[in-house]
Every structure is written in structure tokens, then in C-alpha cells.
Design a protein around this motif. Structure first.
Motif, PDB file in Angstrom:
ATOM      1  N   ALA A  24       5.703  12.160   1.914  1.00 15.34           N
ATOM      2  CA  ALA A  24       5.753  11.355   1.150  1.00 15.34           C
ATOM      3  C   ALA A  24       5.188   9.556   1.275  1.00 15.34           C
ATOM      4  N   ALA A  25       4.738   9.065   2.682  1.00 15.80           N
ATOM      5  CA  ALA A  25       4.415   7.548   2.897  1.00 15.80           C
ATOM      6  C   ALA A  25       2.845   7.787   2.599  1.00 15.80           C
ATOM      7  N   GLY A  26       2.403   8.718   2.956  1.00 15.72           N
ATOM      8  CA  GLY A  26       0.995   8.210   2.850  1.00 15.72           C
ATOM      9  C   GLY A  26      -0.048   7.025   3.512  1.00 15.72           C
ATOM     10  N   LYS A  61      -2.499  15.620  -5.595  1.00 16.68           N
ATOM     11  CA  LYS A  61      -1.941  14.183  -5.488  1.00 16.68           C
ATOM     12  C   LYS A  61      -3.178  12.953  -5.322  1.00 16.68           C
ATOM     13  N   LEU A  62      -3.262  11.992  -6.194  1.00 20.16           N
ATOM     14  CA  LEU A  62      -4.017  10.543  -5.949  1.00 20.16           C
ATOM     15  C   LEU A  62      -4.322  10.133  -4.762  1.00 20.16           C
ATOM     16  N   GLU A  63      -5.860   9.850  -4.620  1.00 16.58           N
ATOM     17  CA  GLU A  63      -5.930   8.830  -3.407  1.00 16.58           C
ATOM     18  C   GLU A  63      -5.813   7.625  -3.914  1.00 16.58           C
ATOM     19  N   ASP A 107      -2.641  -1.391 -12.571  1.00 12.14           N
ATOM     20  CA  ASP A 107      -2.268  -0.534 -11.536  1.00 12.14           C
ATOM     21  C   ASP A 107      -3.372  -1.388  -9.721  1.00 12.14           C
ATOM     22  N   THR A 108      -2.290  -2.092  -9.866  1.00  8.62           N
ATOM     23  CA  THR A 108      -3.179  -3.028  -8.504  1.00  8.62           C
ATOM     24  C   THR A 108      -3.823  -1.510  -7.540  1.00  8.62           C
ATOM     25  N   LYS A 110       9.483   7.917  -5.215  1.00  3.99           N
ATOM     26  CA  LYS A 110       9.733   8.994  -4.758  1.00  3.99           C
ATOM     27  C   LYS A 110      11.459   8.983  -4.095  1.00  3.99           C
ATOM     28  N   VAL A 125      12.094  12.769  -2.341  1.00  9.50           N
ATOM     29  CA  VAL A 125      12.518  12.279  -0.757  1.00  9.50           C
ATOM     30  C   VAL A 125      13.653  11.714  -0.623  1.00  9.50           C
ATOM     31  N   ASN A 170       7.931  17.014  -3.326  1.00 11.63           N
ATOM     32  CA  ASN A 170       7.216  16.367  -2.393  1.00 11.63           C
ATOM     33  C   ASN A 170       5.736  16.824  -1.891  1.00 11.63           C
ATOM     34  N   LYS A 204       2.216   3.429  -6.834  1.00 10.61           N
ATOM     35  CA  LYS A 204       2.060   2.534  -7.730  1.00 10.61           C
ATOM     36  C   LYS A 204       0.847   3.519  -8.661  1.00 10.61           C
ATOM     37  N   SER A 205       0.067   4.124  -7.996  1.00  7.39           N
ATOM     38  CA  SER A 205      -0.725   4.985  -9.428  1.00  7.39           C
ATOM     39  C   SER A 205      -0.505   6.205  -9.531  1.00  7.39           C
ATOM     40  N   ARG A 224       0.950  -1.428  -0.212  1.00  5.89           N
ATOM     41  CA  ARG A 224       0.329  -0.393   0.426  1.00  5.89           C
ATOM     42  C   ARG A 224       0.925   1.615   0.135  1.00  5.89           C
ATOM     43  N   ALA A 225       0.799   2.369  -1.268  1.00  6.52           N
ATOM     44  CA  ALA A 225       1.185   3.887  -0.623  1.00  6.52           C
ATOM     45  C   ALA A 225       1.971   3.344  -1.610  1.00  6.52           C
TER      46      ALA A 225
HETATM   47  N1  LIG Z   1       7.314  13.170  -3.020  1.00  2.00           N
HETATM   48  C1  LIG Z   1       6.822  11.785  -3.168  1.00  2.00           C
HETATM   49  N2  LIG Z   1       5.638  11.539  -3.765  1.00  2.00           N
HETATM   50  C2  LIG Z   1       4.866  10.252  -3.768  1.00  2.00           C
HETATM   51  C3  LIG Z   1       5.536   9.948  -4.909  1.00  2.00           C
HETATM   52  N3  LIG Z   1       4.847   9.745  -5.728  1.00  2.00           N
HETATM   53  C4  LIG Z   1       3.470   9.128  -4.642  1.00  2.00           C
HETATM   54  N4  LIG Z   1       4.056  10.106  -3.348  1.00  2.00           N
HETATM   55  C5  LIG Z   1       3.666   9.867  -1.985  1.00  2.00           C
HETATM   56  O1  LIG Z   1       3.012   8.039  -2.224  1.00  2.00           O
HETATM   57  C6  LIG Z   1       1.583   8.241  -1.486  1.00  2.00           C
HETATM   58  C7  LIG Z   1       0.682   7.362  -2.015  1.00  2.00           C
HETATM   59  O2  LIG Z   1       0.919   6.542  -3.604  1.00  2.00           O
HETATM   60  P1  LIG Z   1      -0.196   6.212  -4.439  1.00  2.00           P
HETATM   61  O3  LIG Z   1       0.602   6.180  -5.735  1.00  2.00           O
HETATM   62  O4  LIG Z   1      -1.425   6.649  -4.266  1.00  2.00           O
HETATM   63  O5  LIG Z   1       0.054   5.071  -3.726  1.00  2.00           O
HETATM   64  P2  LIG Z   1      -0.560   3.622  -4.271  1.00  2.00           P
HETATM   65  O6  LIG Z   1       0.332   1.861  -4.469  1.00  2.00           O
HETATM   66  O7  LIG Z   1      -0.944   3.063  -5.539  1.00  2.00           O
HETATM   67  O8  LIG Z   1      -1.326   2.450  -3.140  1.00  2.00           O
HETATM   68  P3  LIG Z   1      -2.562   1.612  -2.845  1.00  2.00           P
HETATM   69  O9  LIG Z   1      -3.650   2.051  -4.005  1.00  2.00           O
HETATM   70  O10 LIG Z   1      -3.257   2.149  -1.708  1.00  2.00           O
HETATM   71  O11 LIG Z   1      -1.839   0.355  -3.624  1.00  2.00           O
HETATM   72  C8  LIG Z   1       1.234  10.184  -1.894  1.00  2.00           C
HETATM   73  O12 LIG Z   1      -0.682   9.958  -2.175  1.00  2.00           O
HETATM   74  C9  LIG Z   1       2.049  10.824  -1.683  1.00  2.00           C
HETATM   75  O13 LIG Z   1       2.004  10.887  -1.031  1.00  2.00           O
HETATM   76  C10 LIG Z   1       6.188  11.067  -5.550  1.00  2.00           C
HETATM   77  O14 LIG Z   1       6.796  10.768  -6.769  1.00  2.00           O
HETATM   78  N5  LIG Z   1       7.617  11.380  -4.743  1.00  2.00           N
END
Ligand SMILES: Nc1nc2c(ncn2[C@@H]2O[C@H](COP(=O)(O)OP(=O)(O)OP(=O)(O)O)[C@@H](O)[C@H]2O)c(=O)[nH]1
Ligand SMILES: [Mg+2]
Ligand SMILES: [Zn+2]
Ligand SMILES: [Zn+2]
Length: 405
Positions: free
Chosen positions: A254-256, A160-162, A205-206, A298, A301, A372, A113-114, A109-110
Motif C-alpha cells: 500500500a505504500a508505493g 495500479k497506476l505508476e 493531480d500534482t 487508503k 488498509v 490492497n 493522489k492519482s 509522494r505516493a
Molecule cells: N490499499 C490501497 N493502496 C492505495 C490506494 N491508493 C493508492 N494506493 C497505493 O499507493 C501507491 C501510490 O499511489 P499514487 O496514487 O500513485 O500516489 P501519488 O500521490 O499520486 O504519488 P505521486 O504521483 O508520486 O505524487 C499506489 O501505488 C498503491 O500501492 C488505496 O485506495 N488503497
């Protein structure tokens, strides 16, 4: 070219004979009928089914060939739209010829990926395909779904995306319903004649949530087994040796999620490997031959804690060189592997190395340096760093592009 008489649908993963392919009428004036298959695919209520144009089969004498078009039995108009008999989604040509390139993006998670998928599609279309002398086109409604689920938020609203909802609840995300794009590349031929080669990318995009148990995975994530390559994202924020070195407010933006609540990357790797082995009927000891790109997301960061003389700080050279640069790749691979060791991620490394024949380490930032998200989720327009490296490596491993010293 080897002919085949069956295909697997990239939406519902049912296997069918080519002769079972259906056509869907595209004449707006033709009547609408209840579409039970599409309603079921979208987890809708079949008592109030979705309406759609009529679907029908068209007999073909050759079991290895699906006709390109067929006349609608209702209005007699010719249609070119071929759909899956089980779910009624439109099928790309490459599915019927077996030339799909399925790219699975997995990770806890987070891990990002998206954002990775949302940004790489934009980059593929606007920059990467063009620098390799090609173009990218959305298949069916993929481009519109990209805009709705990724593009508008990132590029118009600058937000940013959910986190992605589980496919069990939401069937409109890029996890359940893949984003399909056709990449056309110019291939230089002798005597100065160019030929166009076309590849179909199927991006999944899982939802990290769906990678937490094998039962959910085996139903919603069957595609992983058919991938041409797996992009496995690792979030440095989820590695204590990294987050301990960073400012807490930087990490939280950056963590989500709280990293203690995320599944460990090596556990997900184990589940993914089990799933593929089961699907392919492989023994525990056989290595899987799908290329795996392990990507630290990321990068923006961790930029300041990566040694300054590392190659990964430089922009990706592959597009400007119009080939996959082997020396850059070797440097990046060994730098990231060294960082993983330093950050005590040895369990992940050994999972990867004992289960796969072909793997490589990368890093990328989807949002880009100094971007970020703010604490209320605002971003500047994404300006990615090295987002293409892992994908181009997968293309090289599949002999789509060439590597050069
Ligand atoms: N600084 C930084 N933060 C990032 C970047 N990509 C993602 N994030 C952070 O990471 C969080 C999660 O990113 P997502 O792409 O939604 O993560 P995911 O893997 O799709 O998460 P799930 O859909 O729950 O599996 C975001 O809300 C941002 O806060 C990046 O390239 N740089
Ligand atoms: Mg997501
Ligand atoms: Zn289907
Ligand atoms: Zn019709």
C-alpha cells in the motif's frame, strides 16, 4: 453577475484580456500551420514545431464579452473553439466568466493522489452526478486523457497506476495539464420547472515530487492559489504509529515508496501555505480562506485498526440522501481528528489550524475494502469507500450543494 475583462488560463496560468482570446479553426480541410505556442507549452522542440489548425483573434466591441464564434480567415468556416493566446489550449466557458471550480489534490509522494483523482472522476460520472440529478462531461480531450492516463489501467487492465512523473519532465499527466469536466446539476425551481446549473471542475493531480521545493511549486503549481478547494491527502502508511501496527507485506503493497523518503505532510502544508500567501499578498498572520479537506487515504488498509464503532466504517450517506449530511460529516471529522492525535500527527493539525480558516478531516479509499494491490501491482476493479465526502464538502462550502441535518 459581475463582469470582468481579464481571465487566467487554467493550462498555462497567463493572465489575458478577454479581447485577446483566440479562435482555432476546426475545419479538417483547412490548412495546418506550425503551432509554436502549443509546442512551447508541451516543452517540444520549436525547431520542429507541432502542426495545428490556424488560430486568430476576432475583434469584439464589448471588452467584457468574447464572441461565441468567429469565421476562419483562411477557409471562412465558423468555429466555436476558443483558445488561450499563450498556449493555444481550448478554454472552457467558465474560465472566461470566472466560474471555474479548481480542485487541487496535493500531498507527499505516493499518498494516493492519482488513484484518488482517477477513481473520483469515474465515480462522479457514473454515480455521484447522477444521484444529484446531474451529469458529468469531459471538456475538450479531458475524458480521453483520463482514459489513457487513469481509466484503462485501473478499470480495463486492473493494475495500479505508476507514480506521477514531475511536470518538469512529463507534460501529459494530470498535474501539468489539468483534467477539466463540466458538472451539470438539476436545480429545482418553483412551479415545477427545473433549471440546469453547470459547473466546471478543473482537477489538478500534482506529482508529489513537484511539491518538494517552493521554486518548482511556484512555476508548475500556480493553480493551487486559485483553488475552490484543496484536497490534501495524508498517507497513513507514512505515519510510523500506524505502519508499526500493520503487517510489513500489507504496508509495502500500500505504500508505493519507503515512507522515510517521503516529504513530511506538515512540510508540504507549510510550502503550500507560503505559496498561496505570496500569490495573494497576505501577511504571515492572515489565515487563508480556501477550504482544505485533509483526507486519510487508503482507508482499506487501516480499517482494522480504526475502532469498530466509528462512523467512517459505514458507506458514505450523502449520495443516497441526495444532500450533504451534516451529522455524518461532524462524526467523521471528529473521528479522524482523534485518530490524528492518537497517531501523533499534531504538527500537521497545527499547520492546518493556524494557516486556514476552513478545514475538515476525512478518510477515503480509492481502491476499496480488501483491494490492497498485490506485490506485482494487480488490483480488482476499484470499489471506493467514501471517496466523495471531501469533494462534496468542498461543494457545500462553495454553496453548490446544500447541507442537511
Ligand atoms: N490499499 C490501497 N493502496 C492505495 C490506494 N491508493 C493508492 N494506493 C497505493 O499507493 C501507491 C501510490 O499511489 P499514487 O496514487 O500513485 O500516489 P501519488 O500521490 O499520486 O504519488 P505521486 O504521483 O508520486 O505524487 C499506489 O501505488 C498503491 O500501492 C488505496 O485506495 N488503497
Ligand atoms: Mg501521482
Ligand atoms: Zn494558456
Ligand atoms: Zn479554417
Amino acid at each position: 453577475m459581475a463582469s470582468k475583462s481579464t481571465f487566467i488560463c487554467p493550462y498555462c496560468f497567463e493572465k489575458h484580456k478577454l479581447s485577446a482570446v483566440q479562435f482555432r479553426c476546426t475545419n479538417r480541410r483547412c490548412k495546418d500551420v506550425p503551432d509554436i505556442e502549443m509546442t512551447k507549452y508541451e516543452n517540444g522542440n520549436i525547431k520542429i514545431p507541432k502542426q495545428g489548425k490556424i488560430t486568430f483573434t476576432s475583434p469584439s466591441k464589448n471588452p467584457f464579452l468574447v464572441p461565441l464564434s468567429a469565421p476562419c480567415p483562411e477557409c471562412k468556416n465558423v468555429t466555436y473553439k476558443r483558445v488561450c493566446p499563450s498556449c493555444h489550449n481550448e478554454l472552457p466557458e467558465s474560465t472566461l466568466t470566472g466560474k471555474d471550480m479548481i480542485i487541487s489534490v496535493v500531498g507527499s509522494r505516493a499518498t494516493g493522489k492519482s488513484h484518488f483523482v482517477g477513481v473520483i472522476i469515474k465515480e462522479l460520472r457514473d454515480r455521484i452526478s447522477i444521484s444529484f440529478g446531474g451529469s458529468l462531461e469531459g471538456f475538450s480531450d479531458s475524458y480521453q486523457r483520463w482514459e489513457k492516463n487513469f481509466g484503462n489501467q485501473l478499470y480495463n487492465n486492473n493494475e495500479k497506476l505508476e507514480l506521477t512523473q514531475s511536470s518538469v519532465q512529463n507534460v501529459d499527466n494530470g498535474a501539468y495539464r489539468p483534467l477539466i469536466f463540466k458538472l451539470k446539476l438539476k436545480k429545482k425551481k418553483f412551479f415545477g420547472r427545473d433549471e440546469i446549473e453547470s459547473f466546471t471542475f478543473v482537477f489538478f493531480d500534482t506529482a508529489g515530487e513537484d511539491l518538494n521545493d517552493e521554486d518548482t511549486m511556484s512555476t508548475v503549481n500556480k493553480y493551487i492559489c486559485k483553488s475552490a478547494g484543496i484536497i490534501f491527502l495524508l498517507d497513513p502508511m507514512q505515519i510510523p504509529a500506524v505502519s508499526n501496527q500493520l503487517d510489513e507485506s500489507v504496508v509495502s503493497r500500500a505504500a508505493g515508496i519507503d515512507w522515510r523518503k517521503a516529504a513530511k505532510a506538515d512540510d508540504i502544508m507549510t510550502r503550500v501555505s507560503n505559496l498561496i500567501r505570496k500569490d495573494k499578498g497576505m501577511s504571515e498572520t492572515q489565515k487563508i480562506d480556501i477550504p482544505v479537506a485533509a483526507v486519510f487515504s487508503k482507508f482499506d488498509v487501516i480499517e482494522n485498526i480504526v475502532p469498530p464503532d466509528c462512523t467512517v466504517h459505514n458507506p458514505s450517506p450523502h449520495c443516497s440522501e441526495k444532500c450533504f449530511c451534516l451529522s455524518d460529516w461532524h462524526n467523521v471529522n471528529s473521528e479522524i481528528l482523534a485518530l490524528l492525535h492518537e497517531w501523533k500527527a499534531d504538527a500537521f493539525i497545527s499547520q492546518l489550524e493556524t494557516n486556514y480558516t476552513t478545514y475538515s478531516y476525512f478518510t477515503a479509499s480509492a481502491l476499496g475494502l480488501n483491494n490492497n494491490p498485490t506485490s506485482d501491482g494487480r488490483i480488482e476493479r476499484p470499489r471506493p469507500h467514501r471517496i466523495e465526502d471531501a469533494l462534496l464538502w468542498i461543494l457545500k462550502e462553495n454553496d453548490v450543494i446544500k447541507g442537511k441535518k
